[in-house]
Write a protein that holds these residues in place. Structure first.
Motif, mmCIF file in Angstrom:
data_model
loop_
_atom_site.group_PDB
_atom_site.id
_atom_site.type_symbol
_atom_site.label_atom_id
_atom_site.label_comp_id
_atom_site.label_asym_id
_atom_site.label_seq_id
_atom_site.Cartn_x
_atom_site.Cartn_y
_atom_site.Cartn_z
ATOM 1 N N ILE A 53 -6.092 -0.700 -3.300
ATOM 2 C CA ILE A 53 -5.847 -1.449 -2.178
ATOM 3 C C ILE A 53 -5.692 -1.982 -1.675
ATOM 4 O O ILE A 53 -5.075 -1.024 -0.616
ATOM 5 N N ARG A 59 -5.576 0.495 4.280
ATOM 6 C CA ARG A 59 -6.396 0.790 2.906
ATOM 7 C C ARG A 59 -6.894 -0.885 2.446
ATOM 8 O O ARG A 59 -8.412 -0.682 2.822
ATOM 9 N N ASP A 97 -8.931 8.506 -1.191
ATOM 10 C CA ASP A 97 -8.718 6.845 -2.034
ATOM 11 C C ASP A 97 -9.087 7.797 -3.357
ATOM 12 O O ASP A 97 -7.921 6.790 -4.511
#
Length: 121
Positions: A53, A59, A97
């Motif tokens: 991440i 993100r 994701d």
């Protein structure tokens, strides 16, 4: 300049994730599929997911905004199952994701979901 400061903060968090995970001074990398992360310790998987991440500025910013954590709070709470569960919850809340993280970490999306469930149990 703002980007450089933000990246430095997120890079520091990732470095601390690696140190917590491996206990050594480790380079900024994502495990390859041959280093399969799936099915193992949910805390290890969550720390690897957090590393995935934070290497992307957008993100990482979205993660911090959605969780309400500051970089300092995230750094201080890396050892808490609730923080690690929040990392996996973040991924589970956005399927693209989740799939991309699973691919980068060499595991299945189901492994990330199962790790989240184990951390929240």
């Amino acid at each position: 300049m703002r980007f450089a400061i933000r990246f430095a903060t997120l890079s520091t968090i990732w470095h601390e994730c690696l140190s917590a995970l491996y206990g050594t001074d480790t380079r900024l990398t994502i495990p390859t599929p041959t280093q399969n992360s799936g099915g193992g310790d949910p805390q290890t998987l969550a720390l690897n997911a957090l590393g995935w991440i934070v290497i992307d500025d957008d993100r990482a910013g979205r993660f911090l905004a959605l969780t309400g954590l500051t970089p300092d709070e995230l750094r201080a709470s890396l050892g808490y199952p609730s923080t690690l569960a929040a990392v996996l919850e973040y991924l589970c809340g956005h399927e693209p994701d989740l799939i991309a993280a699973a691919e980068a970490l060499g595991c299945r999306p189901q492994d990330l979901v199962a790790a989240r469930e184990r951390l929240t149990a």
